[in-house]
Write an enzyme that holds these catalytic residues in place. Structure first.
Site, short mmCIF file in Angstrom:
data_model
loop_
_atom_site.label_atom_id
_atom_site.label_comp_id
_atom_site.label_asym_id
_atom_site.label_seq_id
_atom_site.Cartn_x
_atom_site.Cartn_y
_atom_site.Cartn_z
N HIS A 1 -14.83 5.97 3.07
CA HIS A 1 -13.78 5.33 3.30
C HIS A 1 -12.70 6.14 3.98
O HIS A 1 -12.07 5.67 4.85
CB HIS A 1 -13.05 5.34 1.55
N HIS B 1 0.90 -1.19 0.05
CA HIS B 1 -0.17 -0.04 0.06
C HIS B 1 0.98 1.26 0.07
O HIS B 1 0.45 2.23 -0.82
CB HIS B 1 -0.90 -0.06 1.27
N HIS C 1 -10.92 5.76 7.98
CA HIS C 1 -9.40 5.85 7.96
C HIS C 1 -9.03 6.79 9.13
O HIS C 1 -8.29 6.50 9.96
CB HIS C 1 -8.58 6.30 6.86
N HIS D 1 -5.01 5.99 -5.69
CA HIS D 1 -6.08 6.74 -5.26
C HIS D 1 -6.61 8.01 -6.18
O HIS D 1 -5.78 8.32 -7.04
CB HIS D 1 -5.74 7.26 -3.53
N HIS E 1 -7.55 -2.01 -4.92
CA HIS E 1 -7.67 -2.68 -3.58
C HIS E 1 -8.46 -3.80 -3.78
O HIS E 1 -8.21 -4.86 -2.88
CB HIS E 1 -8.70 -1.39 -2.71
N HIS F 1 -11.27 -2.41 4.15
CA HIS F 1 -11.45 -2.29 2.50
C HIS F 1 -12.18 -3.25 1.90
O HIS F 1 -12.49 -3.26 0.84
CB HIS F 1 -9.98 -2.33 1.91
N PHE G 1 -1.60 7.17 4.30
CA PHE G 1 -1.61 5.88 3.31
C PHE G 1 -0.31 5.09 3.74
O PHE G 1 -0.17 4.09 3.34
CB PHE G 1 -1.34 6.53 2.02
CU1 C2O Z 1 -5.58 2.60 -0.35
CU2 C2O Z 1 -8.18 3.02 2.16
O1 C2O Z 1 -6.65 3.14 1.30
#
Ligand code: C2O
Length: 598
Positions: free
Chosen positions: A325, A175, A329, A195, A204, A359, A346
């Site tokens: 999303h 990631h 995070h 992203h 993802h 995810h 990230f």
């Molecule tokens: Cu690649 Cu939730 O981030």
């Protein structure tokens, strides 16, 4: 009742508004939802509004540039017909992977080694053979037998040699490298960023696919399916119990200590704690889900903007990537850590085992989205048909530590990859936002953003000025090129609001909200109001050239919203931008209305 089937092959029908009942809310909350709203009156408004221009963006996209360069580009690219240029994002060259730079205003800059072990032997991925579909379970309802297997697999993954590409840290670094400037996108000047574009969902999906295969390999169970964090359903709106036992391999200490169970997740989180009752928070969360999933009907609204080889990174996020999303995070990450580790940045997000459950639910949303009704009656929603998307590729190590090249086109149907999701209720299908009713006194004194309401009411005014710096609430009048479109036109093209050239430092967290025609009122606009069009968010990350700002766009659907507010005949809409996090640090280049098909 709505269907609760998650498979794209079974279309979901939305419940009729008149029959809405939810177990969480009193029926009275649904009263008079069709009450007509008076058209917004700009003349009587004592604010001087900034007129948005409706001109084309000044930055041409890569394709236009390529076409303009014609033969020159073709000659170096083995393509003779400039009109047939294929420009899918190519899998990165691992031998050119660079260390990632991580910065924050308070902690300075560090270099992080995220590159995977190199391998020159690349296998082109072939869809696997499998005897039965693996069903990913909701994390909060698994049994102890499942949990034991999952923990054993995680322990073994963590115990692999450090340089084994299947090792837990190596997987976390996948990631980091793809998201924090480890690779180039077809050109040394352009970094690869998966992203903020149409690559978000397929990247993802593949990442988790291999993660799950590795977990299965660890326990010799090819049918093992990883869990999903069911945060779109009230019972799933806390960190699942299995992740909070400090003795478990699923635990991560770098999480916000105030957000441990039974603290309820806020899908509209903007970095501050809101004093909402549990009931109000559930309602807010379900409204966020409805808007992002149901109102964003086209491929680009859902997935994000096109991104091809050689393009500048981050053309624009899709609905779910943006919210919830980002909110999840940011809500999980520990703000006391120098870079909001783990989930709040990230580079480190993959170090929290909870990331993969988060995810997994994001991925589940792709399946559900495809089963919802599309713009045209009787038509399902579709992904992009653009071969530049379908042929975009990535590299991942598989369960046998072999390097695979995968393409987006092989990830469109999870059943071809051998997995699907456990069927659970989808409560947000019943939570369509409704127009605000002045004076209804919702959540008086306990609602979200009372201060913001006062600020909005004081209607800070801007003249002429793009770019706008979002240091306060800003109101802008935006002209509508078409009005009172026919049903047919609306089925054909979605009216969208486009915020262009949103610029901000990449390493700060940002959230601002966008409201449409939110008339002066004592109560703040909230996710359950039709006037709430959406949000813009950023999770701290970096570019391979530190200091290069994020420069992106936000596209929000308007067709349903304008219908709900009964203002389709208006010449203009009034757009209110409300900074919630990162105040004063974001600028916006232009705002316009557009009409899109995909
Ligand atoms: Cu690649 Cu939730 O981030």
């Amino acid at each position: 009742m709505a269907s609760t089937v998650n498979s794209p092959s079974t279309p979901i029908t939305l419940p009729k508004i008149s029959s809405i009942q939810t177990p969480f809310l009193p029926k009275t909350s649904q009263l008079s939802i069709f009450k007509k709203k008076k058209p917004f009156n700009f003349v009587s408004k004592k604010v001087v509004s900034c007129k948005a221009s409706n001109e084309q963006s000044s930055s041409p996209n890569r394709r236009d540039v390529l076409l303009g360069l014609g033969g020159l580009y073709g000659a170096t690219n083995l393509v003779s017909d400039p009109f047939a240029l294929a420009a899918p994002v190519a899998a990165p060259d691992l031998s050119l992977c660079e260390k990632s730079t991580v910065t924050s205003k308070s902690a300075g800059t560090i270099k992080v080694a995220c590159c995977p072990p190199k391998s020159t032997n690349i296998i082109d991925f072939k869809p696997p053979k499998f005897s039965k579909i693996r069903y990913r379970p909701a994390a909060h309802i698994v049994d102890s037998e499942y949990l034991d297997k999952f923990k054993e697999a995680m322990e073994k993954m963590k115990a692999l040699p450090e340089d084994d590409p299947r090792n837990f840290m190596q997987q976390a670094n996948v990631h980091c490298a793809y998201c924090n400037g480890g690779y180039d996108n077809g050109d040394q000047n352009q970094e690869l960023q998966i992203h903020f574009s149409w690559l978000f969902y397929p990247f993802h999906r593949w990442y988790l696919y291999f993660y799950e295969r590795i977990l299965g390999k660890m326990i010799d169970d090819p049918n093992f399916a990883m869990p999903f964090w069911n945060w779109d359903s009230p019972r799933g709106m806390v960190i699942p119990e299995m992740y909070v036992d400090p003795n478990s391999p699923l635990y991560d200490e770098k999480r916000n200590e105030n957000h441990q169970p039974p603290k309820m997740l806020d899908l509209d989180y903007a970095g501050t704690e809101e004093e909402l009752s549990k009931r109000d928070l559930i309602k807010s969360n379900l409204s966020v889900m409805y808007r992002q999933m149901v109102s964003n009907k086209t491929a680009s609204l859902f997935h994000g903007q096109p991104y091809r080889t050689g393009d500048k990174p981050s053309p624009g996020m899709g609905a779910i990537e943006n919210n919830p999303h980002t909110a999840v995070h940011r809500w999980v990450g520990d703000k006391k850590q120098p870079y909001s580790e783990d989930m709040g940045n990230f580079y480190s997000a993959g170090r929290d085992p909870l990331f993969y459950a988060h995810h997994s639910n994001v991925d589940r949303m792709w399946n559900i989205w495809k089963s919802l009704p599309g713009k045209k009656p009787g038509k399902k929603r579709t992904d992009f048909a653009d071969t530049d998307w379908l042929d975009s590729s990535f590299l991942f190590y598989d369960e046998n530590a072999n390097l695979n090249r995968v393409k987006v086109r092989d990830a469109l149907d999870t059943r071809n990859l051998g997995y699907d999701y456990q069927r659970v209720d989808i409560p947000w299908l019943k939570n369509k936002p409704t127009p605000r009713r002045p004076g209804k006194g919702r959540g008086q004194g306990h609602g979200r953003g009372q201060a913001v309401a006062a600020e909005t009411k004081a209607a800070s005014v801007i003249r002429n000025a793009f770019p706008i710096v979002l240091d306060k609430v800003v109101r802008i009048e935006v002209p509508r090129p078409k009005k009172s479109r026919t049903k047919h036109e609306k089925e054909d093209e979605e009216e969208v609001l486009v915020l262009q050239n949103i610029q901000v430092d990449r390493d700060i967290a940002v959230k601002f909200d966008v409201y449409i025609n939110d008339e002066d009122d004592e109560t703040p606009t909230e996710p359950e109001d039709s006037e709430f069009a959406g949000s813009f968010t950023n999770i701290p990350h970096n570019h391979h050239k530190p200091g290069v700002k994020l420069d992106t766009n936000l596209t929000l659907p308007l067709s349903d919203l304008l219908e709900d507010l009964d203002v389709e005949g208006d010449d203009n809409i009034e757009v209110t931008l409300v900074p919630k996090e990162g105040k004063g640090l974001v600028s916006i280049g232009n705002i316009k209305i557009d009409y899109i098909q995909d």
